[in-house]
Design a protein around this motif. Structure first.
Motif, PDB file in Angstrom:
ATOM      1  N   CYS A 176       3.667  -7.586   7.431  1.00  0.00           N
ATOM      2  CA  CYS A 176       3.502  -6.142   7.272  1.00  0.00           C
ATOM      3  C   CYS A 176       2.021  -5.782   7.132  1.00  0.00           C
ATOM      4  CB  CYS A 176       4.275  -5.661   6.045  1.00  0.00           C
ATOM      5  SG  CYS A 176       4.175  -3.867   5.812  1.00  0.00           S
ATOM      6  N   PRO A 177       1.533  -4.783   7.867  1.00  0.00           N
ATOM      7  CA  PRO A 177       0.116  -4.396   7.782  1.00  0.00           C
ATOM      8  C   PRO A 177      -0.240  -3.709   6.461  1.00  0.00           C
ATOM      9  CG  PRO A 177       1.307  -2.876   9.194  1.00  0.00           C
ATOM     10  CD  PRO A 177       2.258  -3.970   8.859  1.00  0.00           C
ATOM     11  N   LEU A 178       0.754  -3.339   5.655  1.00  0.00           N
ATOM     12  CA  LEU A 178       0.490  -2.664   4.380  1.00  0.00           C
ATOM     13  C   LEU A 178       0.407  -3.643   3.211  1.00  0.00           C
ATOM     14  CD1 LEU A 178       2.879   0.410   4.756  1.00  0.00           C
ATOM     15  CD2 LEU A 178       0.425   0.274   5.249  1.00  0.00           C
ATOM     16  N   ALA A 179       0.585  -4.932   3.476  1.00  0.00           N
ATOM     17  CA  ALA A 179       0.617  -5.931   2.408  1.00  0.00           C
ATOM     18  C   ALA A 179      -0.789  -6.445   2.096  1.00  0.00           C
ATOM     19  CB  ALA A 179       1.526  -7.084   2.795  1.00  0.00           C
ATOM     20  N   VAL A 180      -1.068  -6.656   0.797  1.00  0.00           N
ATOM     21  CA  VAL A 180      -2.322  -7.269   0.337  1.00  0.00           C
ATOM     22  C   VAL A 180      -1.948  -8.432  -0.571  1.00  0.00           C
ATOM     23  CG1 VAL A 180      -4.453  -6.929  -0.959  1.00  0.00           C
ATOM     24  CG2 VAL A 180      -3.564  -5.074   0.482  1.00  0.00           C
ATOM     25  N   PHE A 181      -2.469  -9.616  -0.263  1.00  0.00           N
ATOM     26  CA  PHE A 181      -2.117 -10.841  -0.999  1.00  0.00           C
ATOM     27  C   PHE A 181      -3.284 -11.241  -1.903  1.00  0.00           C
ATOM     28  CE2 PHE A 181      -0.040 -10.804   3.130  1.00  0.00           C
ATOM     29  CZ  PHE A 181       1.290 -10.951   2.783  1.00  0.00           C
ATOM     30  N   THR A 182      -2.983 -11.454  -3.172  1.00  0.00           N
ATOM     31  CA  THR A 182      -3.994 -11.859  -4.159  1.00  0.00           C
ATOM     32  C   THR A 182      -3.509 -13.114  -4.872  1.00  0.00           C
ATOM     33  OG1 THR A 182      -2.999 -10.497  -5.894  1.00  0.00           O
ATOM     34  CG2 THR A 182      -4.653  -9.434  -4.475  1.00  0.00           C
ATOM     35  N   PRO A 183      -4.361 -13.778  -5.670  1.00  0.00           N
ATOM     36  CA  PRO A 183      -3.941 -15.023  -6.340  1.00  0.00           C
ATOM     37  C   PRO A 183      -2.697 -14.875  -7.211  1.00  0.00           C
ATOM     38  CG  PRO A 183      -6.323 -14.821  -6.393  1.00  0.00           C
ATOM     39  CD  PRO A 183      -5.822 -13.542  -5.818  1.00  0.00           C
ATOM     40  N   ARG A 184      -2.438 -13.705  -7.767  1.00  0.00           N
ATOM     41  CA  ARG A 184      -1.259 -13.559  -8.626  1.00  0.00           C
ATOM     42  C   ARG A 184       0.061 -13.662  -7.828  1.00  0.00           C
ATOM     43  NH1 ARG A 184      -3.325  -8.305  -8.333  1.00  0.00           N
ATOM     44  NH2 ARG A 184      -1.901  -6.765  -7.394  1.00  0.00           N
ATOM     45  N   HIS A 185      -0.043 -13.534  -6.499  1.00  0.00           N
ATOM     46  CA  HIS A 185       1.150 -13.624  -5.670  1.00  0.00           C
ATOM     47  C   HIS A 185       1.424 -15.056  -5.201  1.00  0.00           C
ATOM     48  CE1 HIS A 185      -0.247  -9.341  -4.812  1.00  0.00           C
ATOM     49  NE2 HIS A 185       0.892  -9.207  -5.489  1.00  0.00           N
ATOM     50  N   ALA A 186       0.495 -15.990  -5.514  1.00  0.00           N
ATOM     51  CA  ALA A 186       0.634 -17.359  -5.009  1.00  0.00           C
ATOM     52  C   ALA A 186       1.954 -18.013  -5.415  1.00  0.00           C
ATOM     53  CB  ALA A 186      -0.554 -18.211  -5.463  1.00  0.00           C
ATOM     54  N   PRO A 187       2.433 -17.903  -6.683  1.00  0.00           N
ATOM     55  CA  PRO A 187       3.719 -18.547  -7.030  1.00  0.00           C
ATOM     56  C   PRO A 187       4.883 -18.054  -6.170  1.00  0.00           C
ATOM     57  CG  PRO A 187       2.514 -17.959  -9.026  1.00  0.00           C
ATOM     58  CD  PRO A 187       1.789 -17.319  -7.887  1.00  0.00           C
ATOM     59  N   ASN A 188       4.971 -16.775  -5.960  1.00  0.00           N
ATOM     60  CA  ASN A 188       6.061 -16.256  -5.142  1.00  0.00           C
ATOM     61  C   ASN A 188       5.916 -16.654  -3.678  1.00  0.00           C
ATOM     62  OD1 ASN A 188       7.398 -15.105  -7.267  1.00  0.00           O
ATOM     63  ND2 ASN A 188       6.625 -13.025  -6.902  1.00  0.00           N
ATOM     64  N   LEU A 189       4.689 -16.732  -3.197  1.00  0.00           N
ATOM     65  CA  LEU A 189       4.482 -17.189  -1.829  1.00  0.00           C
ATOM     66  C   LEU A 189       4.932 -18.637  -1.669  1.00  0.00           C
ATOM     67  CD1 LEU A 189       0.991 -15.570  -1.095  1.00  0.00           C
ATOM     68  CD2 LEU A 189       3.194 -14.896  -0.116  1.00  0.00           C
ATOM     69  N   ALA A 224       0.812  -1.212   0.000  1.00  0.00           N
ATOM     70  CA  ALA A 224       0.000   0.000   0.000  1.00  0.00           C
ATOM     71  C   ALA A 224       0.846   1.263   0.000  1.00  0.00           C
ATOM     72  CB  ALA A 224      -0.938   0.008   1.216  1.00  0.00           C
ATOM     73  N   ASN A 225       2.064   1.206   0.538  1.00  0.00           N
ATOM     74  CA  ASN A 225       2.906   2.415   0.580  1.00  0.00           C
ATOM     75  C   ASN A 225       4.343   2.005   0.899  1.00  0.00           C
ATOM     76  OD1 ASN A 225       4.083   4.890   0.801  1.00  0.00           O
ATOM     77  ND2 ASN A 225       2.773   5.640   2.451  1.00  0.00           N
ATOM     78  N   GLN A 226       5.184   1.959  -0.137  1.00  0.00           N
ATOM     79  CA  GLN A 226       6.576   1.568   0.069  1.00  0.00           C
ATOM     80  C   GLN A 226       7.399   2.667   0.729  1.00  0.00           C
ATOM     81  OE1 GLN A 226       8.809  -0.603  -2.861  1.00  0.00           O
ATOM     82  NE2 GLN A 226       6.985  -0.956  -4.111  1.00  0.00           N
ATOM     83  N   LEU A 227       6.852   3.855   0.857  1.00  0.00           N
ATOM     84  CA  LEU A 227       7.582   4.967   1.474  1.00  0.00           C
ATOM     85  C   LEU A 227       7.086   5.264   2.887  1.00  0.00           C
ATOM     86  CD1 LEU A 227       7.618   7.422  -1.575  1.00  0.00           C
ATOM     87  CD2 LEU A 227       9.291   5.653  -0.988  1.00  0.00           C
ATOM     88  N   ALA A 228       6.289   4.354   3.468  1.00  0.00           N
ATOM     89  CA  ALA A 228       5.686   4.609   4.779  1.00  0.00           C
ATOM     90  C   ALA A 228       6.705   4.627   5.904  1.00  0.00           C
ATOM     91  CB  ALA A 228       4.601   3.563   5.073  1.00  0.00           C
ATOM     92  N   GLY A 229       7.868   3.987   5.714  1.00  0.00           N
ATOM     93  CA  GLY A 229       8.910   3.987   6.732  1.00  0.00           C
ATOM     94  C   GLY A 229       8.690   3.013   7.869  1.00  0.00           C
ATOM     95  N   LEU A 230       7.887   1.957   7.653  1.00  0.00           N
ATOM     96  CA  LEU A 230       7.675   0.967   8.713  1.00  0.00           C
ATOM     97  C   LEU A 230       8.932   0.151   8.984  1.00  0.00           C
ATOM     98  CD1 LEU A 230       4.093  -0.457   8.044  1.00  0.00           C
ATOM     99  CD2 LEU A 230       4.814   1.367   9.583  1.00  0.00           C
ATOM    100  N   HIS A 231       9.740  -0.097   7.968  1.00  0.00           N
ATOM    101  CA  HIS A 231      10.927  -0.940   8.120  1.00  0.00           C
ATOM    102  C   HIS A 231      12.200  -0.207   7.734  1.00  0.00           C
ATOM    103  CE1 HIS A 231       8.009  -4.137   8.604  1.00  0.00           C
ATOM    104  NE2 HIS A 231       7.500  -3.865   7.413  1.00  0.00           N
ATOM    105  N   GLY A 232      12.150   1.074   7.587  1.00  0.00           N
ATOM    106  CA  GLY A 232      13.316   1.860   7.221  1.00  0.00           C
ATOM    107  C   GLY A 232      13.001   3.334   7.310  1.00  0.00           C
ATOM    108  N   PRO A 233      13.867   4.186   6.793  1.00  0.00           N
ATOM    109  CA  PRO A 233      13.639   5.635   6.867  1.00  0.00           C
ATOM    110  C   PRO A 233      12.376   6.039   6.120  1.00  0.00           C
ATOM    111  CG  PRO A 233      15.923   5.136   6.268  1.00  0.00           C
ATOM    112  CD  PRO A 233      15.167   3.856   6.176  1.00  0.00           C
ATOM    113  N   LYS A 234      11.597   6.899   6.752  1.00  0.00           N
ATOM    114  CA  LYS A 234      10.366   7.366   6.118  1.00  0.00           C
ATOM    115  C   LYS A 234      10.696   8.212   4.900  1.00  0.00           C
ATOM    116  CE  LYS A 234       5.816   9.094   7.344  1.00  0.00           C
ATOM    117  NZ  LYS A 234       4.952   9.577   8.435  1.00  0.00           N
TER     118      LYS A 234
END
Length: 582
Positions: free
Chosen positions: A503-516, A479-489
């Motif tokens: 991570c609370p900003l992550a959304v998982f959909t069927p297209r992510h299944a292979p990588n998961l 949802a926001n790679q610049l939110a600074g949850l795991h590094g500098p904001k």
């Protein structure tokens, strides 16, 4: 420790971990039979049966036995321990302080089953009185700490400079000008004949005491103290050694030359005895090693003429009470609180006065050895994790916290509160369930789950980009790679692929299944080459979230199709070289 009860006279003999011995006298008490029973209880309290390992504790509990026996006798009790009843003990406890209740309870616990069953009920329960809580030593403030370190360092540099000057003058030989009343002659005299009293020095020079008047005697004493460090110099060295190493004061106090193992030109291992634990070792920091070398140079003249009994002690100094030169009495003393506690305390007070040490409020600052150790660990702890879960393994977590964590400045307290708030917020974020959507749920996500949309902080347009794949990372849609949850904001997120699983900003959909599934295979490979403890510490939370909260929410057909795309090799994932498994 070796501890035993002896008779004729009644006494308890202690031998401590550092090899020293002490005898606690329990003779001539008002009730020797009760004193003997309590003495056997004291033996059960001593290491390795109990926790007593220090002379101070042995002295205190021996005194407790004598006072308890005398006070019970004054109350009319003259029997042995087996005759002692609850009424006697409760009456006694109500008449003494909470600290005495604490100590006598421990003595009776050490006596075990020989104590009446009714008394043991009270020993197992809450005490009728509690000792006053000790006030933890507060660390020095940053300003006070810098002032102490700089003051001690500058003072010792001046001492070493004066000694080098006197040694250089002594090397020139005797000077008979001014009837021998000059610094060069004094320097030669004290090097050749030792730290003589003024009256002895005049006799060696063939002069009368009158020649040492009018300030000449003070000049001689200044030369003598420059050549042979007095107690104040040794005290300053001990304090600065504590500033540099953080070792307990009693460990520094009792050091000998044999306690150091040189492992290199600038590295040394120091063995010392901590009163409550016994022998310990520490690799000295570089500046503590340099200070040790300077002290060995500074104390060489006094060590050269020291009696054999103390020549091996590290902190030897010129006694302030000079003796006759006939050899009947020693002119030197090892710096030890057992030998000269008053001189050590006086030296610290005088040293603080001479250095003009001040608190931040401008008041005179006292030098306290234990407070220096507290400050050392407080400063070390604020620099980052030291690798130790506790500063002192003897302490409980509550004692450790009150002594080393709660003693903070307002700025430190504010920083600690901010860290706690961040940690609590992170725990709250991790406790939320992951957002896993199938194709139908993704199409209705904005209208059907407005609370989740608000959680992500996205508007309709941004949600469309998220669900359309424009904000994808390797594992999920972010949802926001610049939110600074795991590094500098404001900077791109530096987190590793598996961190997205929590991570609370992550959304998982069927297209992510292979990588998961590729990530799941990676976890399996890591588990085969790591110990269980290592794997759980590094990957455990992420593997658990993937197996129990994310993959089960995908349709089985989606997972079956995605599994066909997984080759189970490291090149399928964006890994660093050190993270590989093949």
């Amino acid at each position: 420790m070796v501890t035993r009860v002896e008779h004729a006279p009644l006494r308890v003999e202690f031998t401590f971990p550092n090899g020293t011995a002490w005898t606690g006298n329990l003779s001539a008490t008002a009730n020797e039979k009760l004193a003997e029973d309590l003495a056997h209880g004291l033996v059960q309290m001593v290491h390795p049966l109990g926790r007593i390992t220090a002379l101070q504790s042995a002295v205190m509990y021996t005194s407790t036995i004598r006072r308890m026996v005398a006070e019970l006798a004054a109350m009319g009790f003259h029997g042995c321990l087996a005759d002692l009843r609850t009424s006697h003990v409760l009456s006694y406890w109500m008449s003494v302080s909470g600290r005495r209740v604490f100590h006598t309870r421990r003595l009776l616990v050490g006596c075990g089953d020989r104590v009446d069953a009714g008394i043991r009920v009270y020993l197992e329960g809450k005490p009728v009185k509690s000792p006053p809580r000790s006030k933890p030593l507060k660390p020095y403030t940053d300003g006070e700490w810098r002032q102490i370190e700089a003051g001690l360092r500058d003072y010792l540099q001046q001492v070493m400079a004066r000694q080098r000057e006197v040694l250089d003058m002594a090397a020139l030989g005797p000077d008979s000008s001014d009837l021998g009343r000059n610094r060069q002659n004094f320097a030669w005299l004290v090097r050749e004949h030792g730290p003589l009293k003024a009256s002895d020095a005049t006799r060696v020079l063939g002069l009368t005491v009158d020649y040492f008047r009018d300030g000449v005697g003070g000049q001689y004493r200044a030369v003598r103290n420059a050549m042979y460090p007095p107690v104040q110099v040794a005290t300053a060295m001990r304090l600065l050694f504590g500033v540099y190493s953080g070792v307990v004061p009693d460990g520094i106090r009792d050091l000998g030359m044999e306690d150091f193992t040189w492992t290199g030109d600038r590295t040394a291992l120091m063995d010392y005895v901590k009163g409550r634990r016994g022998p310990e070792s520490v690799n000295l920091p570089a500046r503590a090693v340099r200070l040790l070398e300077r002290w060995l140079e500074l104390s060489e003249p006094v060590r050269r003429i020291a009696p054999e009994a103390i020549a091996g002690d590290l902190f030897v100094f010129l006694d302030t009470e000079f003796r006759s030169t006939d050899g009947s009495k020693s002119q030197l003393s090892a710096l030890s609180t057992r030998a000269a506690p008053k001189s050590g305390n006086k030296a610290r007070r005088q040293l603080a006065k001479d250095l003009n040490l001040r608190t931040d409020a401008g008041e005179p600052l006292l030098l306290h050895s234990a407070r220096i150790r507290t400050t050392y660990h407080n400063v070390l702890g604020r620099r980052g994790w030291t690798g130790r879960t506790k500063i002192d393994p003897n302490h409980t977590a509550s004692v450790e916290g009150s002594h080393y964590v709660s003693s903070t400045t307002p700025a430190q307290a504010e920083s600690v509160e901010a860290i706690i708030e961040d940690a609590q917020a992170d725990i709250l974020r991790r406790s939320r369930p992951p957002i896993v959507l199938n194709d139908e749920e993704a199409a209705e996500f904005v209208t059907e789950q407005p609370e989740q949309t608000a959680r992500l902080g996205l508007d309709v347009k941004e949600m469309a980009e998220l669900l359309g794949g424009e904000m994808d990372v390797f594992t999920a849609a972010c949802a926001n790679q610049l939110a600074g949850l795991h590094g500098p904001k404001g900077k791109p997120c530096p987190a590793r692929p598996w961190v997205c699983l929590l991570c609370p900003l992550a959304v998982f959909t069927p297209r992510h299944a292979p990588n998961l599934l590729r990530l799941k295979a990676y976890f399996a490979r890591q588990s085969r080459q790591m110990t269980v403890q290592q794997f759980l510490a590094v990957f455990g939370p992420y593997a658990d979230r993937l197996d129990h909260d994310i993959l089960p929410r995908f349709d089985a057909r989606v997972l079956e199709k995605a599994a066909g795309e997984v080759a189970d090799i490291d090149s399928e994932l964006p890994l660093r070289p050190e993270e590989g498994t093949q």
